[in-house]
Design an enzyme around this catalytic site. Structure first.
Site, PDB file in Angstrom:
ATOM      1  N   LYS A   7       0.832  -1.216   0.000  1.00 41.02           N
ATOM      2  CA  LYS A   7       0.000   0.000   0.000  1.00 41.02           C
ATOM      3  C   LYS A   7       0.855   1.251   0.000  1.00 41.02           C
ATOM      4  O   LYS A   7       2.054   1.244   0.310  1.00 41.02           O
ATOM      5  CB  LYS A   7      -0.943  -0.004   1.204  1.00 41.02           C
ATOM      6  CG  LYS A   7      -0.266  -0.021   2.576  1.00 41.02           C
ATOM      7  CD  LYS A   7       0.124   1.340   3.115  1.00 41.02           C
ATOM      8  CE  LYS A   7       0.796   1.260   4.488  1.00 41.02           C
ATOM      9  NZ  LYS A   7       1.325   2.581   4.943  1.00 41.02           N
ATOM     10  N   VAL A  28      10.904  -4.485   3.095  1.00 39.95           N
ATOM     11  CA  VAL A  28      10.695  -4.626   4.532  1.00 39.95           C
ATOM     12  C   VAL A  28      10.961  -3.291   5.233  1.00 39.95           C
ATOM     13  O   VAL A  28      11.916  -2.581   4.905  1.00 39.95           O
ATOM     14  CB  VAL A  28      11.628  -5.725   5.095  1.00 39.95           C
ATOM     15  CG1 VAL A  28      11.504  -5.826   6.605  1.00 39.95           C
ATOM     16  CG2 VAL A  28      11.303  -7.063   4.432  1.00 39.95           C
ATOM     17  N   ASP A  87      -3.278  -1.289   9.731  1.00 35.75           N
ATOM     18  CA  ASP A  87      -3.255  -1.368   8.271  1.00 35.75           C
ATOM     19  C   ASP A  87      -3.797  -2.697   7.745  1.00 35.75           C
ATOM     20  O   ASP A  87      -4.177  -2.798   6.581  1.00 35.75           O
ATOM     21  CB  ASP A  87      -1.833  -1.190   7.747  1.00 35.75           C
ATOM     22  CG  ASP A  87      -1.295   0.221   7.950  1.00 35.75           C
ATOM     23  OD1 ASP A  87      -2.084   1.107   8.324  1.00 35.75           O
ATOM     24  OD2 ASP A  87      -0.091   0.426   7.723  1.00 35.75           O
ATOM     25  N   GLY A 115       7.367   1.295   5.074  1.00 41.07           N
ATOM     26  CA  GLY A 115       6.131   2.057   5.048  1.00 41.07           C
ATOM     27  C   GLY A 115       5.148   1.603   3.999  1.00 41.07           C
ATOM     28  O   GLY A 115       4.157   2.289   3.740  1.00 41.07           O
TER      29      GLY A 115
END
Length: 316
Positions: free
Chosen positions: A22, A115, A155, A118
């Site tokens: 995302k 990794v 998230d 964000g």
């Protein structure tokens, strides 16, 4: 939003699930509550740069991490977000249902999202694990999956559904956003890492009395129109200043992207990955080539959004 999946019977065959990464197209941050969580008003967009998990019943409970970022520092124990997601689902279901099929599953993670950048790679693993585990037990109601997702991480709930959505609260209160067409991004990763907690703490230092977290109407209008130029004029990330205070090269990479023709440089989540908005696929390719040669950029990865949420791709 509809349930990610619903099946009629349990299965002990391996199940393969994909889940997207995302970008936060806009990230508004308000003050922290008594629990230390900041009030957010963010616009998530799922990207086609995602993770693939295979859940194998009848194993030893192993976690195997492979793929492009398989050699990164991804935990292979109970702290892994995919394993935590399965454990949370077991706890939610075991009073009323037989969930023995989930207790000994092996989880194979094909790591394709950078990794600690964000982009929600760990959250995508958790979302994929929830969908795969739900499939293995014959289906789980949407509200149960949502609650389990929130228990693992804010998230995760969005990545169950994908697409484009406004997230409020900690990001778990979701409302779908009308989005037309495809948006093209170049995700510039860093060799450095930024702990999320530290970035929010610095935000608090810089903004001791922040205003309310908001999503500008122009952001939503631009998404509905499929207009990247208007989106570039109105989207922002309130955490950018805090992230730059830790890693000044973030500002340098953003400026390099603008000079290379990017419509908008946008910190992804709390960073340090930066998403650069392009007009179309050809523009994204040109940007990726230029950014790959930019000091401070580890990789320049092309991605498009919106992408679908976590979903089963194979279950034999």
């Amino acid at each position: 939003m509809t349930s990610p999946l619903r099946t009629d019977s349990t299965t002990r065959a391996p199940v393969k699930v994909q889940a997207p990464g995302k970008i936060n197209i806009h990230l508004g941050v308000g003050g922290a509550n008594d629990e230390g969580y900041h009030e957010l008003a963010t616009v998530f967009q799922a990207l086609n740069l995602g993770e693939t998990l295979t859940l194998v019943p009848g194993g030893t409970g192993s976690i195997i991490v492979q793929g492009r970022y398989g050699d990164s520092a991804v935990p292979a124990d109970a702290t892994n977000l995919a394993r935590r997601a399965v454990d949370v689902l077991i706890a939610a279901l075991e009073v009323d249902r037989d969930v023995d099929v989930l207790r000994d599953i092996d989880i194979v993670i094909d790591k394709q999202v950078p990794v600690a950048g964000g982009m929600g790679g760990g959250s995508a693993d958790a979302a994929a694990a929830l969908v795969g585990a739900a499939h293995l037990v014959g289906g789980v109601a949407e509200d149960v999956l949502h609650d389990c997702a929130v228990a693992v991480g804010a998230d995760v709930a969005f990545l169950l559904h994908g697409g484009t959505a406004i997230g409020r609260g900690r990001g778990e209160k979701l409302s779908p956003v009308l989005t037309r067409g495809t948006f093209h991004w170049v995700m510039a990763t860093s060799a450095r890492q930024l702990p999320t907690r530290d970035v929010y703490a610095r935000f608090d230092e810089l903004h001791p009395a922040p205003g309310p977290a908001e999503v500008p109407d122009q952001v939503l209008k631009a998404l509905a129109a499929g207009d990247p130029d208007t989106l570039a004029e109105s989207a922002s990330n309130y955490l950018t200043e805090a992230a730059v205070s830790f890693l000044p090269e973030i500002a340098e990479v953003m400026e390099a992207g603008r000079a290379a023709g990017a419509l908008l440089p946008l910190l992804s989540g709390s960073g340090p990955t930066i998403g650069f908005l392009a007009r179309d696929a050809h523009h994204a390719l040109d940007l990726a080539v230029l950014l790959q040669a930019t000091r401070g950029v580890n990789e320049a990865l092309r991605a498009t959004g919106p992408a679908p949420g976590a979903h089963v791709v194979d279950s034999r």
